[in-house]
Write a protein that holds these residues in place. Structure first.
Motif, PDB file in Angstrom:
ATOM      1  N   PHE A  52       0.878  -1.169   0.000  1.00  0.00           N
ATOM      2  CA  PHE A  52       0.000   0.000   0.000  1.00  0.00           C
ATOM      3  C   PHE A  52       0.915   1.218   0.000  1.00  0.00           C
ATOM      4  N   ALA A  53       0.837   2.054  -1.034  1.00  0.00           N
ATOM      5  CA  ALA A  53       1.802   3.143  -1.125  1.00  0.00           C
ATOM      6  C   ALA A  53       1.176   4.421  -1.674  1.00  0.00           C
ATOM      7  N   ASP A  54       1.568   5.538  -1.062  1.00  0.00           N
ATOM      8  CA  ASP A  54       1.224   6.842  -1.608  1.00  0.00           C
ATOM      9  C   ASP A  54       2.012   7.026  -2.911  1.00  0.00           C
ATOM     10  N   ILE A  55       1.419   7.687  -3.899  1.00  0.00           N
ATOM     11  CA  ILE A  55       2.120   7.916  -5.162  1.00  0.00           C
ATOM     12  C   ILE A  55       3.116   9.062  -5.023  1.00  0.00           C
ATOM     13  N   SER A  56       2.706  10.144  -4.374  1.00  0.00           N
ATOM     14  CA  SER A  56       3.539  11.338  -4.286  1.00  0.00           C
ATOM     15  C   SER A  56       4.380  11.295  -3.013  1.00  0.00           C
ATOM     16  N   MET A  57       5.666  10.909  -3.178  1.00  0.00           N
ATOM     17  CA  MET A  57       6.594  10.841  -2.038  1.00  0.00           C
ATOM     18  C   MET A  57       7.906  11.496  -2.434  1.00  0.00           C
ATOM     19  N   THR A  79      -3.503   8.066  -2.836  1.00  0.00           N
ATOM     20  CA  THR A  79      -3.058   9.439  -3.055  1.00  0.00           C
ATOM     21  C   THR A  79      -4.205  10.421  -2.911  1.00  0.00           C
ATOM     22  N   ALA A  80      -3.857  11.659  -2.688  1.00  0.00           N
ATOM     23  CA  ALA A  80      -4.856  12.725  -2.614  1.00  0.00           C
ATOM     24  C   ALA A  80      -5.065  13.380  -3.968  1.00  0.00           C
ATOM     25  N   HIS A  81      -4.334  12.950  -4.982  1.00  0.00           N
ATOM     26  CA  HIS A  81      -4.356  13.615  -6.283  1.00  0.00           C
ATOM     27  C   HIS A  81      -4.937  12.686  -7.345  1.00  0.00           C
ATOM     28  N   LYS A  99      -7.538   9.629  -1.340  1.00  0.00           N
ATOM     29  CA  LYS A  99      -7.676  10.181   0.001  1.00  0.00           C
ATOM     30  C   LYS A  99      -8.739  11.266   0.019  1.00  0.00           C
ATOM     31  N   PRO A 100      -9.428  11.467   1.150  1.00  0.00           N
ATOM     32  CA  PRO A 100      -9.366  10.662   2.379  1.00  0.00           C
ATOM     33  C   PRO A 100     -10.075   9.327   2.191  1.00  0.00           C
TER      34      PRO A 100
END
Length: 237
Positions: A52-57, A79-81, A99-100
């Motif tokens: 499980f990973a955020d795209i923007s890091m 992601t939030a985008h 997100k959320p």
């Protein structure tokens, strides 16, 4: 058991994601990371099934991370985008969550990915019962619940929330229909598609709803009303 890790550079988001993972009986959270670089190092030493990973890091973005995963390891982007959705699906991500994230959306995603890629047969927890109580899986625990402690049960789409007297509610990944089949009909009644009540706990019925305490109102659905009203008439003085 599906071995997974969570990656998000936002601590609060990572904590929420980790807690969500812990609610699913067939997921095993091996570790969580605020850095994708640290996650990559961890995966060199540990076999992971699902990420499980955020795209923007900041160090390695989720797309770069996905391209470096070992064969067979799946990824769910978070992601939030929404503009990143195309990139996520272009590299064959298992799923994409915006997100959320609500627990219901998370559970729906995990169930879909489990069915599509891992073909587990343990998506619904087993219920074991005797005449006074039942055992039910919640997260990694098997909990004994006495029928007399249950106030009501609420369906939350992929999981149920069991509200108890004097205890914290218990959530379990299963359908309300499956749970209903394991409850004694003389003690419990389904009064709405989303609610089962303990008949012995009812103290007030008002305007086609059942009231528990000062602020809990359980609606009585139209298709369940006749049966409930018959129960009330049988016990009316």
């Amino acid at each position: 058991m599906i071995k997974c890790i969570a990656i998000d550079d936002e601590p609060l988001a990572l904590r929420q994601l980790s807690e969500y993972i812990k609610t699913v009986p067939y997921l095993s959270l091996e570790s969580s990371f605020e850095s994708a670089l640290e996650a990559c190092a961890f995966m060199q030493e540990h076999a992971i099934d699902l990420v499980f990973a955020d795209i923007s890091m900041p160090d390695i973005n989720g797309i770069e991370l996905a391209n470096s995963l070992p064969a067979g390891t799946k990824i769910i982007f978070i992601t939030a985008h929404s503009e990143y959705a195309y990139d996520g699906f272009r590299i064959d991500a298992a799923d994409y969550l915006l997100k959320p994230i609500s627990l219901a959306d998370f559970l729906q995603s995990v169930s879909k990915v489990n069915e599509r890629y891992f073909k587990r047969n343990d998506t619904l927890p087993e219920i074991k019962q005797d005449k006074n109580h039942l055992f039910i899986k919640s997260e990694y625990r098997i909990i004994r619940i006495c029928f007399s402690d249950i106030r009501y049960i609420e369906s939350k789409r992929e999981y149920v929330r069991i509200v108890l007297d004097g205890q914290e509610p218990i959530s379990s990944l299963m359908s309300i229909t499956k749970l209903e089949e394991s409850l004694p009909a003389s003690m419990f009644m389904r009064v709405h598609r989303s609610f089962i009540v303990n008949l012995e706990k009812i103290t007030v019925v008002e305007r086609n709803r059942i009231i528990f305490g000062n602020d809990t109102y359980i609606p009585i659905g139209d298709s369940y009303s006749a049966r409930f009203q018959e129960y009330v008439k049988r016990n009316f003085i």
